[in-house]
Design an enzyme around this catalytic site. Structure first.
Site, PDB file in Angstrom:
ATOM      1  N   ASN A  20       0.875  -1.180   0.000  1.00  0.00           N
ATOM      2  CA  ASN A  20       0.000   0.000   0.000  1.00  0.00           C
ATOM      3  C   ASN A  20       0.905   1.221   0.000  1.00  0.00           C
ATOM      4  O   ASN A  20       1.536   1.532   1.000  1.00  0.00           O
ATOM      5  CB  ASN A  20      -0.888  -0.034   1.253  1.00  0.00           C
ATOM      6  CG  ASN A  20      -1.713   1.241   1.405  1.00  0.00           C
ATOM      7  OD1 ASN A  20      -1.756   2.081   0.498  1.00  0.00           O
ATOM      8  ND2 ASN A  20      -2.354   1.399   2.551  1.00  0.00           N
ATOM      9  N   TRP A  21       0.955   1.896  -1.148  1.00  0.00           N
ATOM     10  CA  TRP A  21       1.870   3.037  -1.278  1.00  0.00           C
ATOM     11  C   TRP A  21       1.339   4.284  -0.579  1.00  0.00           C
ATOM     12  O   TRP A  21       2.039   5.271  -0.456  1.00  0.00           O
ATOM     13  CB  TRP A  21       2.131   3.317  -2.760  1.00  0.00           C
ATOM     14  CG  TRP A  21       3.144   2.385  -3.379  1.00  0.00           C
ATOM     15  CD1 TRP A  21       3.724   1.292  -2.786  1.00  0.00           C
ATOM     16  CD2 TRP A  21       3.717   2.475  -4.694  1.00  0.00           C
ATOM     17  NE1 TRP A  21       4.613   0.699  -3.643  1.00  0.00           N
ATOM     18  CE2 TRP A  21       4.636   1.395  -4.827  1.00  0.00           C
ATOM     19  CE3 TRP A  21       3.541   3.339  -5.768  1.00  0.00           C
ATOM     20  CZ2 TRP A  21       5.378   1.185  -5.998  1.00  0.00           C
ATOM     21  CZ3 TRP A  21       4.274   3.118  -6.934  1.00  0.00           C
ATOM     22  CH2 TRP A  21       5.188   2.063  -7.043  1.00  0.00           C
ATOM     23  N   LYS A  22       0.084   4.283  -0.170  1.00  0.00           N
ATOM     24  CA  LYS A  22      -0.537   5.453   0.475  1.00  0.00           C
ATOM     25  C   LYS A  22      -0.326   6.691  -0.412  1.00  0.00           C
ATOM     26  O   LYS A  22      -0.319   6.563  -1.630  1.00  0.00           O
ATOM     27  CB  LYS A  22       0.015   5.615   1.886  1.00  0.00           C
ATOM     28  CG  LYS A  22      -0.097   4.304   2.696  1.00  0.00           C
ATOM     29  CD  LYS A  22       0.148   4.460   4.154  1.00  0.00           C
ATOM     30  CE  LYS A  22      -0.029   3.115   4.856  1.00  0.00           C
ATOM     31  NZ  LYS A  22       0.095   3.185   6.300  1.00  0.00           N
ATOM     32  N   HIS A 106      -9.493   1.756   4.868  1.00  0.00           N
ATOM     33  CA  HIS A 106      -8.231   1.829   5.609  1.00  0.00           C
ATOM     34  C   HIS A 106      -8.424   2.745   6.822  1.00  0.00           C
ATOM     35  O   HIS A 106      -9.144   3.743   6.743  1.00  0.00           O
ATOM     36  CB  HIS A 106      -7.120   2.353   4.700  1.00  0.00           C
ATOM     37  CG  HIS A 106      -5.757   2.169   5.297  1.00  0.00           C
ATOM     38  ND1 HIS A 106      -5.271   2.987   6.287  1.00  0.00           N
ATOM     39  CD2 HIS A 106      -4.804   1.223   5.082  1.00  0.00           C
ATOM     40  CE1 HIS A 106      -4.062   2.561   6.643  1.00  0.00           C
ATOM     41  NE2 HIS A 106      -3.760   1.493   5.930  1.00  0.00           N
ATOM     42  N   GLU A 108      -6.669   4.957   8.027  1.00  0.00           N
ATOM     43  CA  GLU A 108      -6.310   6.359   7.782  1.00  0.00           C
ATOM     44  C   GLU A 108      -7.492   7.100   7.169  1.00  0.00           C
ATOM     45  O   GLU A 108      -7.680   8.294   7.408  1.00  0.00           O
ATOM     46  CB  GLU A 108      -5.062   6.420   6.888  1.00  0.00           C
ATOM     47  CG  GLU A 108      -3.808   6.063   7.695  1.00  0.00           C
ATOM     48  CD  GLU A 108      -2.686   5.448   6.883  1.00  0.00           C
ATOM     49  OE1 GLU A 108      -2.704   5.528   5.648  1.00  0.00           O
ATOM     50  OE2 GLU A 108      -1.772   4.870   7.520  1.00  0.00           O
ATOM     51  N   GLU A 176      -5.633  -4.622  10.534  1.00  0.00           N
ATOM     52  CA  GLU A 176      -4.515  -3.704  10.718  1.00  0.00           C
ATOM     53  C   GLU A 176      -4.720  -2.931  12.019  1.00  0.00           C
ATOM     54  O   GLU A 176      -5.421  -1.900  12.029  1.00  0.00           O
ATOM     55  CB  GLU A 176      -4.443  -2.701   9.563  1.00  0.00           C
ATOM     56  CG  GLU A 176      -4.175  -3.322   8.213  1.00  0.00           C
ATOM     57  CD  GLU A 176      -3.559  -2.313   7.264  1.00  0.00           C
ATOM     58  OE1 GLU A 176      -2.422  -2.526   6.859  1.00  0.00           O
ATOM     59  OE2 GLU A 176      -4.205  -1.295   6.959  1.00  0.00           O
ATOM     60  N   GLY A 182       2.843   1.937  10.758  1.00  0.00           N
ATOM     61  CA  GLY A 182       3.824   3.018  10.640  1.00  0.00           C
ATOM     62  C   GLY A 182       4.965   2.911  11.629  1.00  0.00           C
ATOM     63  O   GLY A 182       5.393   3.923  12.193  1.00  0.00           O
ATOM     64  N   SER A 221       3.430  -2.636  10.234  1.00  0.00           N
ATOM     65  CA  SER A 221       4.863  -2.828  10.502  1.00  0.00           C
ATOM     66  C   SER A 221       5.415  -4.165  10.006  1.00  0.00           C
ATOM     67  O   SER A 221       6.355  -4.697  10.597  1.00  0.00           O
ATOM     68  CB  SER A 221       5.159  -2.672  11.998  1.00  0.00           C
ATOM     69  OG  SER A 221       4.874  -1.357  12.396  1.00  0.00           O
ATOM     70  N   GLY A 242       2.908  -1.374   4.176  1.00  0.00           N
ATOM     71  CA  GLY A 242       2.956   0.051   3.864  1.00  0.00           C
ATOM     72  C   GLY A 242       4.356   0.490   3.488  1.00  0.00           C
ATOM     73  O   GLY A 242       4.837   0.244   2.379  1.00  0.00           O
TER      74      GLY A 242
HETATM   75  P1  13P Z   1       3.152   0.010   7.588  1.00  0.00           P
HETATM   76  O1  13P Z   1       3.563  -1.294   6.956  1.00  0.00           O
HETATM   77  O2  13P Z   1       3.969   1.183   7.128  1.00  0.00           O
HETATM   78  O3  13P Z   1       3.075  -0.128   9.087  1.00  0.00           O
HETATM   79  O4  13P Z   1       1.668   0.341   7.094  1.00  0.00           O
HETATM   80  C1  13P Z   1       0.681  -0.630   7.188  1.00  0.00           C
HETATM   81  C2  13P Z   1      -0.496  -0.180   6.439  1.00  0.00           C
HETATM   82  O5  13P Z   1      -1.188   0.753   6.827  1.00  0.00           O
HETATM   83  C3  13P Z   1      -0.815  -0.898   5.187  1.00  0.00           C
HETATM   84  O6  13P Z   1      -2.087  -0.606   4.731  1.00  0.00           O
END
Ligand code: 13P
Length: 259
Positions: A20-22, A106, A108, A176, A182, A221, A242
């Site tokens: 997931n590149w966000k 998600h 976020e 998640e 993060g 993570s 992520g």
């Molecule tokens: P990280 O792998 O950076 O913790 O992010 C996880 C995430 O939100 C994937 O959708």
């Protein structure tokens, strides 16, 4: 004549590994996806591998990885098929650009835009109708975990966010925990297994037998060091990655460690 016994081959576990590149990635990032696609072409892996990217990159990514096993997906979708929704993107638009998957709900987006379970369920339905495989995210806050409500909160989210009917169409769930996203701490294997077991029960309760095979991904993570252990946990069908998916080298090291 006696019947010949049929030998059943064990079904190989084929995890789904999704980057997931966000809100990251300009045109230069296409090279990272191309590198992942080339590596998958050169050394096929026993996993489905996908990158979910910003809408602006999907068409370029799909073109760059065409003919490889790498799946390209979006990070969000509007619940309606078309109309006066300035700034939004429909499932048909994502599919037209070359996406085959999409992340919905998600944390976020739930936190920043107040996305409710009902909205997420509509997005999941829109994705399925538009020919996309939705990955429906659920997860609790640290306060909810510390208050002993994690199972309740997450199962309620799953019940409310799953598509109302899937009619045999493919979707995944992704657990998640918000506190693990993060670079936070990663849950213990017991915590992951407890949550994934509870989510499996919810899926079977909602969809019957097909609910038993819906992949439940873990996200938060995940890196090269943790992925193998995460995938060994019961009821874990893959990972949502992520930060570590932004570089082809790092993402590929996760894909290889997952084998
Ligand atoms: P990280 O792998 O950076 O913790 O992010 C996880 C995430 O939100 C994937 O959708």
């Amino acid at each position: 004549m006696p019947l010949k016994p049929v030998r059943l081959e064990p079904i190989a576990f084929c995890p789904l590994l999704v980057g997931n590149w966000k809100m990251n990635g300009l045109g230069s990032a296409v090279a990272e996806a191309r590198e992942v696609a080339e590596a998958l072409r050169a050394e096929p892996v026993r996993a489905r591998v996908a990158i979910c990217a910003p809408a602006t990159l999907i068409e370029r990514l799909a073109r760059a990885v065409k003919g490889s096993a790498l799946i390209i997906g979006g990070e969000d979708v509007h619940p309606e098929a078309s109309g006066a929704f300035t700034g939004d993107v429909s499932a048909a638009m994502l599919a037209d650009a070359g996406a085959r998957m999409v992340i919905v709900g998600h944390s976020e987006r739930r936190q920043a835009y107040g996305e409710t379970n009902a909205l997420v369920a509509h997005k999941a339905m829109a994705a399925l109708r538009g020919g996309l495989e939705p990955i429906i995210c659920v997860g609790e806050t640290l306060a909810e975990r510390e208050g002993g409500h994690a199972l309740d909160v997450v199962c309620r989210q799953a019940r409310g966010s799953a598509p109302l009917a899937s009619d045999g169409m493919a979707f995944s769930l992704a657990y998640e925990p918000i506190w693990a996203i993060g670079g936070g701490q990663i849950p213990t294997r017991n915590q992951i297994e407890e949550m994934h077991g509870a989510l499996r029960e919810v899926l079977i309760e909602m969809f019957g037998v097909p609910g038993g095979v819906v992949p439940i991904l873990y996200g938060g993570s995940v890196d090269q060091g943790s992925v193998a252990n995460v995938l060994k946990a019961r009821e874990v069908g893959g990972a949502l990655i992520g930060r570590a998916s932004l570089s082809a080298t790092e993402f590929l090291s996760i894909v290889r460690a997952a084998e």
